[in-house]
Design an enzyme around this catalytic site. Structure first.
Site, PDB file in Angstrom:
ATOM      1  CB  ILE A  12      -6.189  -6.329  -7.925  1.00  0.00           C
ATOM      2  CG1 ILE A  12      -6.271  -5.913  -9.512  1.00  0.00           C
ATOM      3  CG2 ILE A  12      -5.088  -6.890  -7.337  1.00  0.00           C
ATOM      4  CD1 ILE A  12      -5.341  -4.946  -9.773  1.00  0.00           C
ATOM      5  CG  ASN A  99      -9.060   8.645  -4.294  1.00  0.00           C
ATOM      6  OD1 ASN A  99      -8.884   8.197  -3.268  1.00  0.00           O
ATOM      7  ND2 ASN A  99     -10.398   8.236  -4.993  1.00  0.00           N
ATOM      8  CB  SER A 124       0.811   1.156 -13.072  1.00  0.00           C
ATOM      9  OG  SER A 124       0.633   0.795 -14.461  1.00  0.00           O
ATOM     10  CE1 TYR A 149      -4.049   4.346 -11.889  1.00  0.00           C
ATOM     11  CE2 TYR A 149      -2.772   3.976 -13.993  1.00  0.00           C
ATOM     12  CZ  TYR A 149      -3.297   3.400 -12.810  1.00  0.00           C
ATOM     13  OH  TYR A 149      -3.241   2.031 -12.338  1.00  0.00           O
ATOM     14  CE  LYS A 153      -1.605   3.224  -9.252  1.00  0.00           C
ATOM     15  NZ  LYS A 153      -2.201   2.760  -7.769  1.00  0.00           N
ATOM     16  CG  PHE A 178       3.730  -5.885 -16.905  1.00  0.00           C
ATOM     17  CD1 PHE A 178       4.413  -5.868 -15.738  1.00  0.00           C
ATOM     18  CD2 PHE A 178       4.313  -5.352 -18.005  1.00  0.00           C
ATOM     19  CE1 PHE A 178       5.749  -5.243 -15.474  1.00  0.00           C
ATOM     20  CE2 PHE A 178       5.550  -4.810 -17.997  1.00  0.00           C
ATOM     21  CZ  PHE A 178       6.272  -4.742 -16.632  1.00  0.00           C
TER      22      PHE A 178
HETATM   23  P1  NAD Z   1     -10.574  -1.138  -8.459  1.00  0.00           P
HETATM   24  O1  NAD Z   1     -11.129   0.229  -8.679  1.00  0.00           O
HETATM   25  O2  NAD Z   1     -11.361  -2.341  -8.594  1.00  0.00           O
HETATM   26  O3  NAD Z   1     -10.651  -1.220  -6.805  1.00  0.00           O
HETATM   27  C1  NAD Z   1      -9.955  -0.062  -6.345  1.00  0.00           C
HETATM   28  C2  NAD Z   1     -10.935   0.106  -4.845  1.00  0.00           C
HETATM   29  O4  NAD Z   1     -10.478   1.148  -4.181  1.00  0.00           O
HETATM   30  C3  NAD Z   1     -12.414   0.150  -5.174  1.00  0.00           C
HETATM   31  O5  NAD Z   1     -13.164  -0.993  -4.415  1.00  0.00           O
HETATM   32  C4  NAD Z   1     -12.722   1.387  -4.696  1.00  0.00           C
HETATM   33  O6  NAD Z   1     -14.054   1.542  -4.208  1.00  0.00           O
HETATM   34  C5  NAD Z   1     -11.671   1.842  -3.579  1.00  0.00           C
HETATM   35  N1  NAD Z   1     -11.253   3.033  -3.305  1.00  0.00           N
HETATM   36  C6  NAD Z   1     -10.912   4.005  -4.183  1.00  0.00           C
HETATM   37  N2  NAD Z   1     -10.388   5.125  -3.747  1.00  0.00           N
HETATM   38  C7  NAD Z   1     -10.685   4.956  -2.389  1.00  0.00           C
HETATM   39  C8  NAD Z   1     -10.383   5.740  -1.193  1.00  0.00           C
HETATM   40  N3  NAD Z   1     -10.180   7.092  -1.204  1.00  0.00           N
HETATM   41  N4  NAD Z   1     -10.860   5.297   0.165  1.00  0.00           N
HETATM   42  C9  NAD Z   1     -11.360   3.986  -0.055  1.00  0.00           C
HETATM   43  N5  NAD Z   1     -11.470   3.140  -0.921  1.00  0.00           N
HETATM   44  C10 NAD Z   1     -11.016   3.669  -2.292  1.00  0.00           C
HETATM   45  O7  NAD Z   1      -9.210  -1.254  -8.886  1.00  0.00           O
HETATM   46  P2  NAD Z   1      -8.394  -2.466  -9.325  1.00  0.00           P
HETATM   47  O8  NAD Z   1      -8.234  -2.871 -10.667  1.00  0.00           O
HETATM   48  O9  NAD Z   1      -8.496  -3.531  -8.273  1.00  0.00           O
HETATM   49  O10 NAD Z   1      -6.980  -1.739  -8.886  1.00  0.00           O
HETATM   50  C11 NAD Z   1      -6.304  -1.946  -7.579  1.00  0.00           C
HETATM   51  C12 NAD Z   1      -5.074  -0.934  -7.591  1.00  0.00           C
HETATM   52  O11 NAD Z   1      -4.097  -1.620  -8.686  1.00  0.00           O
HETATM   53  C13 NAD Z   1      -5.322   0.498  -7.935  1.00  0.00           C
HETATM   54  O12 NAD Z   1      -4.495   1.003  -7.101  1.00  0.00           O
HETATM   55  C14 NAD Z   1      -5.039   0.571  -9.433  1.00  0.00           C
HETATM   56  O13 NAD Z   1      -4.381   1.922  -9.822  1.00  0.00           O
HETATM   57  C15 NAD Z   1      -3.730  -0.600  -9.585  1.00  0.00           C
HETATM   58  N6  NAD Z   1      -3.532  -1.059 -10.960  1.00  0.00           N
HETATM   59  C16 NAD Z   1      -4.728  -1.861 -11.417  1.00  0.00           C
HETATM   60  C17 NAD Z   1      -4.329  -2.153 -12.879  1.00  0.00           C
HETATM   61  C18 NAD Z   1      -5.453  -2.612 -13.477  1.00  0.00           C
HETATM   62  O14 NAD Z   1      -5.391  -2.823 -14.721  1.00  0.00           O
HETATM   63  N7  NAD Z   1      -6.739  -2.978 -12.923  1.00  0.00           N
HETATM   64  C19 NAD Z   1      -3.212  -2.158 -13.363  1.00  0.00           C
HETATM   65  C20 NAD Z   1      -2.059  -1.680 -12.489  1.00  0.00           C
HETATM   66  C21 NAD Z   1      -2.302  -0.874 -11.361  1.00  0.00           C
HETATM   67  C1  UD1 Z   2      -3.944   0.857 -20.167  1.00  0.00           C
HETATM   68  C2  UD1 Z   2      -3.349   2.006 -19.844  1.00  0.00           C
HETATM   69  C3  UD1 Z   2      -2.341   2.026 -18.734  1.00  0.00           C
HETATM   70  C4  UD1 Z   2      -2.861   1.131 -17.597  1.00  0.00           C
HETATM   71  C5  UD1 Z   2      -3.536  -0.219 -18.201  1.00  0.00           C
HETATM   72  C6  UD1 Z   2      -3.984  -0.952 -17.000  1.00  0.00           C
HETATM   73  C7  UD1 Z   2      -3.770   3.947 -21.765  1.00  0.00           C
HETATM   74  C8  UD1 Z   2      -2.992   4.562 -22.989  1.00  0.00           C
HETATM   75  N1  UD1 Z   2      -2.908   2.955 -21.053  1.00  0.00           N
HETATM   76  O1  UD1 Z   2      -3.084   0.260 -20.851  1.00  0.00           O
HETATM   77  O2  UD1 Z   2      -1.913   3.212 -18.118  1.00  0.00           O
HETATM   78  O3  UD1 Z   2      -1.730   0.903 -16.620  1.00  0.00           O
HETATM   79  O4  UD1 Z   2      -4.362   0.121 -19.175  1.00  0.00           O
HETATM   80  O5  UD1 Z   2      -4.367  -2.281 -17.313  1.00  0.00           O
HETATM   81  O6  UD1 Z   2      -4.802   3.699 -21.555  1.00  0.00           O
HETATM   82  N2  UD1 Z   2      -6.990  -2.109 -27.352  1.00  0.00           N
HETATM   83  C9  UD1 Z   2      -7.879  -2.341 -28.332  1.00  0.00           C
HETATM   84  N3  UD1 Z   2      -9.202  -2.265 -28.235  1.00  0.00           N
HETATM   85  C10 UD1 Z   2      -9.737  -1.713 -27.044  1.00  0.00           C
HETATM   86  C11 UD1 Z   2      -9.073  -1.576 -26.030  1.00  0.00           C
HETATM   87  C12 UD1 Z   2      -7.618  -1.755 -26.180  1.00  0.00           C
HETATM   88  O7  UD1 Z   2      -7.180  -2.854 -29.419  1.00  0.00           O
HETATM   89  O8  UD1 Z   2     -11.076  -1.525 -27.065  1.00  0.00           O
HETATM   90  C13 UD1 Z   2      -5.796  -2.496 -27.459  1.00  0.00           C
HETATM   91  C14 UD1 Z   2      -4.619  -1.389 -27.073  1.00  0.00           C
HETATM   92  O9  UD1 Z   2      -4.169  -0.707 -28.321  1.00  0.00           O
HETATM   93  C15 UD1 Z   2      -3.388  -2.255 -26.554  1.00  0.00           C
HETATM   94  C16 UD1 Z   2      -4.124  -3.581 -25.885  1.00  0.00           C
HETATM   95  O10 UD1 Z   2      -5.281  -3.390 -26.502  1.00  0.00           O
HETATM   96  O11 UD1 Z   2      -2.715  -2.815 -27.406  1.00  0.00           O
HETATM   97  C17 UD1 Z   2      -4.374  -3.355 -24.511  1.00  0.00           C
HETATM   98  O12 UD1 Z   2      -5.056  -1.990 -24.058  1.00  0.00           O
HETATM   99  P1  UD1 Z   2      -5.572  -2.031 -22.786  1.00  0.00           P
HETATM  100  O13 UD1 Z   2      -6.328  -3.044 -22.069  1.00  0.00           O
HETATM  101  O14 UD1 Z   2      -6.204  -0.657 -22.526  1.00  0.00           O
HETATM  102  O15 UD1 Z   2      -4.255  -1.840 -21.783  1.00  0.00           O
HETATM  103  P2  UD1 Z   2      -2.888  -0.889 -22.009  1.00  0.00           P
HETATM  104  O16 UD1 Z   2      -2.944   0.004 -23.207  1.00  0.00           O
HETATM  105  O17 UD1 Z   2      -1.531  -1.756 -21.865  1.00  0.00           O
END
Ligand code: NAD
Ligand code: UD1
Length: 336
Positions: A12, A99, A124, A149, A153, A178
């Protein structure tokens, strides 16, 4: 503005860097590469056509962070750095608290020492726990969160509120994402999970490109239109633009905003959309429900629309097309 992006080489953060630069901001990235590759920087520089300042270290290294604040004239911080694997957080809770919460404490302290008061945090929808969907920003948070996790948050949001209450100069925003999906339309950057993906969208993408056999659909007996789980998927470029909007509307105190589309999509609908983008059927099989999963959740999006002037522009079809371009041109993700 000069914006510090912690974790800016991640999925992201990298997409947000592109949008910030497109809006005339300068970015400075700190990342310890624990879940990203140096090649992301090269790709980013190719997209934006200029060099980007990058520091490789762990955010918990207070002295190194001080050096960055001293050297760069930072106006605001976008805090993406953190660990994000739900299952791993259940096995290694202390690693997650250390972390995620630890790095946030170090960051807030450094911001205080250097007089930087603008912060946007990657939260999140998981903070809503067992609240009733659709979630609005006034829905209860912190109740029924099922994993460490998600707790990190919630703890970080609580800490931000406490700190913001102690000093009127601070402008803090928490963005409750989301389900981020998709990739930059260039196909140069995208999501690159280090192991077999746990999340649905990257799993589908890897089946589509032939790296995995078939999608396992976790349950088809939920109380949803087709029985499969429903989520609010948001294109990562829309999400990135949400950060630009949040930054440009910062105000004194703490605010939380949902970043979602406001629409639910089922697992089967997503597989069908990706099959269309890839031009071939994506095989799947129905398996048991995944413990801890909710049937359906999606965002109320009014607050971000009204206060930030932001809403999603891209569709699920756009996300599938862009992700397919990224996955098919980089079947093994980033090499270095
Ligand atoms: P990501 O793992 O791709 O990116 C996180 C980055 O942070 C990585 O490049 C990692 O190397 C770096 N990092 C981790 N710990 C560190 C530290 N202590 N010092 C310096 N760098 C560090 O994850 P992302 O999907 O880009 O997510 C970014 C943020 O958004 C995260 O905080 C994640 O929890 C949050 N988030 C992600 C999702 C998702 O589905 N991707 C959903 C909700 C929230
Ligand atoms: C998951 C995490 C949530 C996190 C989010 C990040 C869990 C229980 N929740 O949410 O805390 O913030 O990822 O994006 O892990 N599914 C399948 N097959 C798969 C994987 C998922 O059917 O191989 C279904 C799941 O049941 C769900 C949907 O796909 O209905 C989305 O799943 P996923 O991408 O893992 O996201 P979340 O469950 O929303």
């Amino acid at each position: 503005m000069n914006i510090l992006l912690t974790g800016g080489l991640g999925y992201i953060g990298s997409h947000t860097a592109v949008e910030l630069i497109a809006h005339g901001h300068d970015v400075i990235i700190v990342d310890n590469l624990c879940n990203s590759k140096p090649e992301v920087l090269t790709r980013l520089e190719k997209i934006v056509g200029k060099t980007i300042t990058f520091y490789e270290f762990d955010l918990r290294e207070e002295a190194l962070l001080d050096d960055v604040f001293q050297k760069e004239s930072i106006d605001a911080v976008l805090h993406f750095a953190g660990l994000k694997a739900v299952g791993e957080s259940v096995e290694k809770p202390l690693e997650y608290y250390d972390n995620n919460v630890g790095s946030s404490v170090t960051l807030l302290r450094a911001m205080e020492r250097h007089g930087v008061g603008k912060l946007v945090f990657s939260s999140s929808a998981t903070v809503y726990g067992s609240a009733e969907s659709p979630y609005s920003e006034s829905s209860p948070t912190g109740v029924g969160i099922t994993n460490p996790y998600g707790q990190t948050k919630y703890v970080i949001e609580t800490m931000m509120q406490d700190v913001a209450s102690s000093n009127q100069q601070l402008e803090f925003v928490s963005l409750r994402y989301f389900n981020p999906v998709g990739a930059h339309e260039s196909g140069l950057i995208g999501e690159d999970p280090s192991d077999t993906p746990n999340n649905l969208f990257p799993y589908i993408a890897q089946v589509a490109v032939g790296k995995l056999d078939k999608v396992k659909v976790f349950g088809d007996d939920y109380a949803t239109p087709d029985g499969t789980g429903v989520r609010d998927y948001i294109h990562v470029v829309d999400l990135a633009r949400g950060h630009v909007a949040a930054l440009e509307h910062l105000a004194s105190g703490f605010q939380a905003y949902n970043l979602g589309s406001g629409h639910g999509t089922s697992v089967l609908e997503l597989i069908a959309a990706f099959s269309e983008a890839a031009g071939h059927e994506i095989p799947y099989t129905i398996t048991a429900r995944r413990p801890g999963d909710l049937a359906s959740y999606y965002a109320h999006t009014d607050k971000a629309a009204q206060q930030l002037g932001w809403s999603t522009e891209k569709t699920i079809q756009d996300a599938c097309r862009d992700s397919w371009k990224w996955q098919s041109s980089n079947p093994n993700g980033y090499i270095n």
